[in-house]
Design an enzyme around this catalytic site. Structure first.
Site, PDB file in Angstrom:
ATOM      1  N   ASP A  49       0.735  -1.370  -0.036  1.00 51.98           N
ATOM      2  CA  ASP A  49       0.088   0.069   0.008  1.00 51.98           C
ATOM      3  C   ASP A  49       0.776   1.294  -0.086  1.00 51.98           C
ATOM      4  O   ASP A  49       0.654   2.126  -0.626  1.00 51.98           O
ATOM      5  CB  ASP A  49      -0.857   0.024   1.169  1.00 51.98           C
ATOM      6  CG  ASP A  49      -1.917  -1.111   1.521  1.00 51.98           C
ATOM      7  OD1 ASP A  49      -3.080  -0.752   1.247  1.00 51.98           O
ATOM      8  OD2 ASP A  49      -1.391  -2.114   1.356  1.00 51.98           O
ATOM      9  N   ASP A 125      -6.156   5.980  -3.863  1.00 47.73           N
ATOM     10  CA  ASP A 125      -6.158   4.721  -3.081  1.00 47.73           C
ATOM     11  C   ASP A 125      -5.128   3.756  -3.609  1.00 47.73           C
ATOM     12  O   ASP A 125      -5.496   2.907  -4.781  1.00 47.73           O
ATOM     13  CB  ASP A 125      -7.593   3.920  -3.158  1.00 47.73           C
ATOM     14  CG  ASP A 125      -7.688   2.982  -2.199  1.00 47.73           C
ATOM     15  OD1 ASP A 125      -6.687   2.702  -1.527  1.00 47.73           O
ATOM     16  OD2 ASP A 125      -8.796   2.752  -1.734  1.00 47.73           O
ATOM     17  N   ILE A 127      -3.838   0.749  -2.803  1.00 50.53           N
ATOM     18  CA  ILE A 127      -4.370  -0.370  -3.124  1.00 50.53           C
ATOM     19  C   ILE A 127      -5.939  -0.381  -2.551  1.00 50.53           C
ATOM     20  O   ILE A 127      -5.749  -0.477  -1.490  1.00 50.53           O
ATOM     21  CB  ILE A 127      -3.631  -1.591  -2.216  1.00 50.53           C
ATOM     22  CG1 ILE A 127      -2.240  -1.835  -2.753  1.00 50.53           C
ATOM     23  CG2 ILE A 127      -4.393  -2.882  -2.311  1.00 50.53           C
ATOM     24  CD1 ILE A 127      -1.557  -3.057  -2.393  1.00 50.53           C
ATOM     25  N   ASP A 128      -6.742  -0.452  -3.417  1.00 48.25           N
ATOM     26  CA  ASP A 128      -8.171  -0.487  -3.051  1.00 48.25           C
ATOM     27  C   ASP A 128      -8.560  -2.116  -2.958  1.00 48.25           C
ATOM     28  O   ASP A 128      -8.084  -2.642  -3.885  1.00 48.25           O
ATOM     29  CB  ASP A 128      -8.860   0.120  -4.102  1.00 48.25           C
ATOM     30  CG  ASP A 128     -10.521   0.307  -3.662  1.00 48.25           C
ATOM     31  OD1 ASP A 128     -10.701   0.254  -2.547  1.00 48.25           O
ATOM     32  OD2 ASP A 128     -11.268   0.101  -4.581  1.00 48.25           O
ATOM     33  N   THR A 130      -7.581  -4.126  -0.080  1.00 44.20           N
ATOM     34  CA  THR A 130      -6.333  -4.824   0.412  1.00 44.20           C
ATOM     35  C   THR A 130      -6.767  -5.928   1.183  1.00 44.20           C
ATOM     36  O   THR A 130      -5.868  -7.045   1.120  1.00 44.20           O
ATOM     37  CB  THR A 130      -5.811  -3.834   1.744  1.00 44.20           C
ATOM     38  OG1 THR A 130      -5.796  -2.539   1.295  1.00 44.20           O
ATOM     39  CG2 THR A 130      -4.500  -4.380   2.253  1.00 44.20           C
ATOM     40  N   SER A 243     -12.921  -4.438  -4.344  1.00 50.62           N
ATOM     41  CA  SER A 243     -12.203  -3.044  -4.752  1.00 50.62           C
ATOM     42  C   SER A 243     -12.969  -2.492  -6.078  1.00 50.62           C
ATOM     43  O   SER A 243     -14.032  -3.017  -6.506  1.00 50.62           O
ATOM     44  CB  SER A 243     -10.789  -3.343  -5.356  1.00 50.62           C
ATOM     45  OG  SER A 243     -10.852  -4.095  -6.479  1.00 50.62           O
ATOM     46  N   LYS A 246     -14.846  -3.742  -9.765  1.00 53.21           N
ATOM     47  CA  LYS A 246     -16.190  -3.581 -10.108  1.00 53.21           C
ATOM     48  C   LYS A 246     -16.342  -2.392 -10.995  1.00 53.21           C
ATOM     49  O   LYS A 246     -17.162  -2.597 -12.176  1.00 53.21           O
ATOM     50  CB  LYS A 246     -17.035  -3.370  -8.952  1.00 53.21           C
ATOM     51  CG  LYS A 246     -16.848  -4.673  -7.977  1.00 53.21           C
ATOM     52  CD  LYS A 246     -17.820  -4.734  -6.765  1.00 53.21           C
ATOM     53  CE  LYS A 246     -17.570  -3.616  -5.608  1.00 53.21           C
ATOM     54  NZ  LYS A 246     -16.330  -4.206  -4.779  1.00 53.21           N
TER      55      LYS A 246
HETATM   56  P1  AMP Z   1     -14.977  -3.177  -1.512  1.00 51.63           P
HETATM   57  O1  AMP Z   1     -13.766  -4.315  -1.931  1.00 51.63           O
HETATM   58  O2  AMP Z   1     -15.508  -3.043  -2.662  1.00 51.63           O
HETATM   59  O3  AMP Z   1     -15.906  -4.121  -0.475  1.00 51.63           O
HETATM   60  O4  AMP Z   1     -14.237  -1.885  -0.989  1.00 51.63           O
HETATM   61  C1  AMP Z   1     -13.114  -1.732  -0.283  1.00 51.63           C
HETATM   62  C2  AMP Z   1     -13.257  -0.579   0.600  1.00 51.63           C
HETATM   63  O5  AMP Z   1     -14.267  -0.725   1.422  1.00 51.63           O
HETATM   64  C3  AMP Z   1     -11.935  -0.434   1.395  1.00 51.63           C
HETATM   65  O6  AMP Z   1     -10.942   0.392   0.791  1.00 51.63           O
HETATM   66  C4  AMP Z   1     -12.648   0.483   2.551  1.00 51.63           C
HETATM   67  O7  AMP Z   1     -12.160   1.697   2.327  1.00 51.63           O
HETATM   68  C5  AMP Z   1     -14.054   0.361   2.380  1.00 51.63           C
HETATM   69  N1  AMP Z   1     -14.751  -0.029   3.556  1.00 51.63           N
HETATM   70  C6  AMP Z   1     -14.276  -0.378   5.017  1.00 51.63           C
HETATM   71  N2  AMP Z   1     -15.340  -0.744   5.687  1.00 51.63           N
HETATM   72  C7  AMP Z   1     -16.214  -0.479   5.068  1.00 51.63           C
HETATM   73  C8  AMP Z   1     -17.529  -0.419   5.366  1.00 51.63           C
HETATM   74  N3  AMP Z   1     -18.072  -0.625   6.823  1.00 51.63           N
HETATM   75  N4  AMP Z   1     -18.618  -0.171   4.509  1.00 51.63           N
HETATM   76  C9  AMP Z   1     -18.300   0.168   3.213  1.00 51.63           C
HETATM   77  N5  AMP Z   1     -16.976   0.367   2.799  1.00 51.63           N
HETATM   78  C10 AMP Z   1     -16.045  -0.061   3.693  1.00 51.63           C
HETATM   79 MG    MG Z   2     -10.066   1.434  -0.683  1.00 52.19          MG
END
Ligand code: AMP
Ligand code: MG
Length: 337
Positions: A49, A125, A127-128, A130, A243, A246
């Site tokens: 990251d 970001d 690493i989106d 992680t 991430s 999508k």
């Molecule tokens: P995804 O892989 O689409 O679920 O998105 C990942 C991102 O979700 C991370 O980069 C976090 O910033 C974010 N994230 C962390 N906790 C939460 C939460 N409780 N609700 C929604 N997004 C979150």
């Molecule tokens: Mg992220």
């Protein structure tokens, strides 16, 4: 502004490619079991990251020192948790990605680079996803660009996304990028030669709509997604991916809908989880809003304070999903979900 975008995107594309190489380098050097890879402190954040953010901000600080920056990571946490091994690794991998020797202070300086107050702000970001990265699954390096608070360009490096959706076991690694007025494009990460235009899917038929959501149950509300799928009769299947990959999938017509209800009422999404993806999907002809149908407002600081949840789609199916959201909430119009 439009005439500046190709030059801005050229820098961002190169930076995202180099950042992706740092991430893959960390995975290659990690122990075989993904769970054994070092997490720094309690948060799921790795050397990758920080290395990715350093490489991206080195490029931005060099090319556009006056531009603003909003980025997820900060060097203080790295200093506290990385130890000698982490410091050695980041210096080595960042140096390799930039093609020249670098020092630790230089790397930490890039991680904390925040630029000035220009009308352009980069939203990063490094690493989106992680958690996906730690599972050796999907993740994205996300570089978005705001102009006066509006997303105008986005780059997503998706190192683990199969190049050919029809061949999921085939070679992975795509770079998506797009800009308002320019369109959206994809190129392979492993060659960088051929650039091909991408666009959202043309279907307006809910029965064909493929839906994307988070892998992490805690990042959303899977029961609500299921209810919307049933209410709107979305028949193309529901795939869970980590991430902003999508957004890349929607922008390139691999799916029609990305639905992200909130995990809890007070949750507000971070802008770096959506800036690059929003610009990309809009550049590809799609639409992004919150679950009330309002545009995402990136001008309220690090979080989307004015928005509840996120819906990205090919545009043609957007209204159907908003209606279904209202229906499952049991209210007459688009509403707060
Ligand atoms: P995804 O892989 O689409 O679920 O998105 C990942 C991102 O979700 C991370 O980069 C976090 O910033 C974010 N994230 C962390 N906790 C939460 C939460 N409780 N609700 C929604 N997004 C979150
Ligand atoms: Mg992220």
């Amino acid at each position: 502004m439009d005439r500046l975008l190709p030059g801005l995107l050229a820098v961002a594309r190169r930076a995202a490619r180099a950042a992706a190489s740092v991430c893959l380098g960390v995975l290659e050097e990690a122990p075989a079991a993904p769970a054994a890879m070092a997490k720094l402190g309690k948060e799921p954040v790795t050397v990758a990251d920080y290395g990715s953010q350093a490489v991206i901000l080195a490029a931005i600080a060099d090319a556009f020192p006056q531009h603003g920056v909003v980025a997820e990571e900060g060097a203080a946490h790295f200093r506290e948790h990385a130890g000698e091994e982490g410091a050695e690794q980041i210096v080595r991998l960042v140096g390799r990605a930039l093609g020249r020797p670098v020092g630790l202070d230089e790397v930490l300086g890039w991680i904390d680079h925040r630029g000035g107050e220009a009308p352009f702000t980069w939203v990063i970001d490094p690493i989106d996803g992680t958690k996906g990265f730690l599972r050796r699954d999907q993740f994205a390096v996300a570089v978005g660009l705001l102009h006066e608070g509006r997303p105008v360009a986005g780059v997503l490096a998706c190192p683990h996304l199969p190049v050919d959706p029809a061949d999921p076991a085939g070679p992975p690694g795509l770079l998506f990028w797009g800009g308002i007025g320019l369109g959206a494009f994809a190129e392979r990460l492993d060659d960088g030669g051929a650039v091909r235009p991408v666009s959202v899917s043309a279907t307006a038929d809910p029965r064909e709509a493929r839906v994307l959501g988070s892998v992490e149950t805690a990042h959303g509300d899977p029961a609500l997604v299921q209810a919307v799928i049933e209410s709107a009769g979305l028949g193309g299947g529901w795939v869970r991916l980590d991430s902003q990959v999508k957004y890349g999938a929607v922008a390139s017509g691999r799916a029609e809908v990305y639905l992200r209800p909130r995990s809890r009422p007070e949750y507000r999404d971070c802008i770096w989880d959506h800036a690059a993806g929003t610009a990309l999907v809009e550049a590809a002809g799609g639409r992004v809003s919150d679950l009330d149908g309002r545009p995402l407002d990136f001008s309220r600081g690090a979080r989307l304070q004015a928005n509840r949840g996120v819906l990205a789609s090919n545009g043609r199916l957007h209204g159907v999903i908003l209606e279904a959201l209202a229906a499952v909430a049991g209210r007459p119009g688009p509403t707060a979900i």
